[in-house]
Design an enzyme around this catalytic site. Structure first.
Site, PDB file in Angstrom:
ATOM      1  N   ASP A  73       0.840  -1.294  -0.123  1.00  0.00           N
ATOM      2  CA  ASP A  73      -0.220   0.192   0.152  1.00  0.00           C
ATOM      3  C   ASP A  73       0.877   1.222   0.070  1.00  0.00           C
ATOM      4  O   ASP A  73       2.042   1.241   0.459  1.00  0.00           O
ATOM      5  CB  ASP A  73      -0.837  -0.038   1.170  1.00  0.00           C
ATOM      6  N   HIS A 122       3.107   3.746  -9.014  1.00  0.00           N
ATOM      7  CA  HIS A 122       3.131   2.365  -9.252  1.00  0.00           C
ATOM      8  C   HIS A 122       4.266   1.596 -10.019  1.00  0.00           C
ATOM      9  O   HIS A 122       4.776   0.609  -9.541  1.00  0.00           O
ATOM     10  CB  HIS A 122       1.735   2.149 -10.160  1.00  0.00           C
ATOM     11  N   LEU A 160      11.903 -20.265  -4.338  1.00  0.00           N
ATOM     12  CA  LEU A 160      10.952 -19.274  -4.002  1.00  0.00           C
ATOM     13  C   LEU A 160       9.355 -19.207  -4.779  1.00  0.00           C
ATOM     14  O   LEU A 160       9.578 -19.257  -5.975  1.00  0.00           O
ATOM     15  CB  LEU A 160      11.376 -17.863  -3.870  1.00  0.00           C
TER      16      LEU A 160
HETATM   17  C1  V07 Z   1       1.686  -3.965  -9.696  1.00  0.00           C
HETATM   18  C2  V07 Z   1       3.270  -2.464  -8.280  1.00  0.00           C
HETATM   19  C3  V07 Z   1       3.258  -2.840  -6.894  1.00  0.00           C
HETATM   20  C4  V07 Z   1       2.496  -2.098  -6.014  1.00  0.00           C
HETATM   21  C5  V07 Z   1       1.319  -2.479  -6.017  1.00  0.00           C
HETATM   22  C6  V07 Z   1       0.292  -1.792  -7.177  1.00  0.00           C
HETATM   23  C7  V07 Z   1       1.105  -1.673  -8.595  1.00  0.00           C
HETATM   24  C8  V07 Z   1       4.140  -6.309 -10.129  1.00  0.00           C
HETATM   25  C9  V07 Z   1       3.176  -7.005 -10.712  1.00  0.00           C
HETATM   26  C10 V07 Z   1       3.115  -8.243 -11.206  1.00  0.00           C
HETATM   27  C11 V07 Z   1       1.881  -8.830 -11.172  1.00  0.00           C
HETATM   28  C12 V07 Z   1       1.913 -10.296 -11.990  1.00  0.00           C
HETATM   29  C13 V07 Z   1       3.024 -10.715 -12.308  1.00  0.00           C
HETATM   30  C14 V07 Z   1       4.170 -10.106 -12.356  1.00  0.00           C
HETATM   31  C15 V07 Z   1       4.303  -8.702 -11.948  1.00  0.00           C
HETATM   32  C16 V07 Z   1       2.057  -5.957 -10.621  1.00  0.00           C
HETATM   33  C17 V07 Z   1      -0.101  -5.044 -10.681  1.00  0.00           C
HETATM   34  C18 V07 Z   1       0.344  -3.986 -10.166  1.00  0.00           C
HETATM   35  C19 V07 Z   1      -1.353  -5.214 -11.264  1.00  0.00           C
HETATM   36  F1  V07 Z   1       3.068 -11.763 -13.132  1.00  0.00           F
HETATM   37  N1  V07 Z   1       3.639  -4.957  -9.499  1.00  0.00           N
HETATM   38  N2  V07 Z   1       2.461  -4.879  -9.835  1.00  0.00           N
HETATM   39  N3  V07 Z   1       0.764  -5.996 -10.907  1.00  0.00           N
HETATM   40  N4  V07 Z   1       2.234  -2.896  -9.066  1.00  0.00           N
END
Ligand code: V07
Length: 255
Positions: free
Chosen positions: A34, A51, A145
């Protein structure tokens, strides 16, 4: 003055970084990431910059968790409630899995990481889903992991779906109501055979679960920090684990 004492305490904590006891590392750590938007806003930048930087923290934290010998790291990337955000922001977020994997998948494969996905895939754009499915398939043979991304995840929906499945199995005569146990319910959830989280971390000062792993967190230790997610580092993870190691877990019983 209070601020100064607090920062001194934090320094003390980060000096404990080398004092983790290797025989009590949490097996499963779950994180509610968050504070990305607030972090950006504080710098006068658009939320998407938060983000973007949050994604860098995902990478840092996954590598740190792997180095520390954590077996499962679950990260709450997108909730079933996040669709109510402005369309531009949702569109941007839905591109992050692909972007992350394009940059990081090679190294994750090298480090023996298994990428998994937990959530309701049906509403995700196909470009998001296919990138993730590819990563899951390419890392399925690894045994390091488990990096479990909660995407379009909501715990009440997860529980509702598992109750529906059990109801159908009873109706079809596969199962008697008296066969329904806590273990069986656990197996029907999206976490399946994964162990329950030992430690939940939530960043950015909010003291809520926000519909995240409600069943699985029944006996987890909780750690809340004021740090915004884009600022989260290995030291913060170690601080949380050091604190976890000082606790006595009772699982509802006596110690
Ligand atoms: C997202 C970055 C981290 C903070 C929270 C909101 C924004 C990594 C992924 C991700 C998801 C699946 C995957 C590989 C990477 C991600 C979303 C948002 C939607 F296989 N960060 N991140 N996906 N944020």
């Amino acid at each position: 003055m209070i601020k100064r004492v607090r920062s001194w305490l934090n320094q003390e904590n980060s000096q404990q970084t080398h004092q983790l006891s290797p025989d009590n590392i949490p097996e499963h750590v779950a994180i509610i990431m968050d504070g990305n938007g607030r972090w950006a806003k504080r710098r006068g930048m658009p939320r998407i910059v938060g983000h973007q930087n949050g994604m860098k923290a995902v990478k840092r934290t996954a590598i740190a968790a792997n180095d520390l010998g954590i077996k499962v790291l679950t990260m709450y990337a997108f909730s079933t409630e996040n669709w109510t955000r402005p369309k531009d922001e949702v569109d941007f977020l839905m591109k992050l899995p692909q972007e992350f994997l394009a940059i990081e998948l090679e190294e994750l494969i090298e480090k023996n990481v298994q990428v998994r996905m937990m959530g309701h895939p049906e509403d995700l754009p196909s470009h998001t889903l296919s990138a993730m499915e590819e990563a899951v398939a390419k890392t399925a043979g690894n045994n390091g992991l488990i990096l479990n991304f909660a995407l379009n995840y909501g715990s009440r929906k997860e529980i509702t779906e598992s109750v529906k499945t059990l109801g159908q199995e009873v109706r079809d005569g596969i199962l008697r109501p008296e066969d329904i146990t806590e273990e069986l319910i656990s197996q029907r959830l999206l976490t399946g055979e994964l162990p329950d989280p030992d430690l939940l971390i939530r960043t950015s000062g909010e003291l809520r679960l926000s519909n995240f792993m409600l069943w699985q967190l029944a006996y987890s230790e909780l750690w809340f920090t004021d740090v915004y997610w884009p600022e989260f580092t290995k030291d913060h993870l170690v601080e949380a684990i050091a604190n976890y190691q000082q606790r006595t877990r009772r699982y509802g019983g006596l110690s």
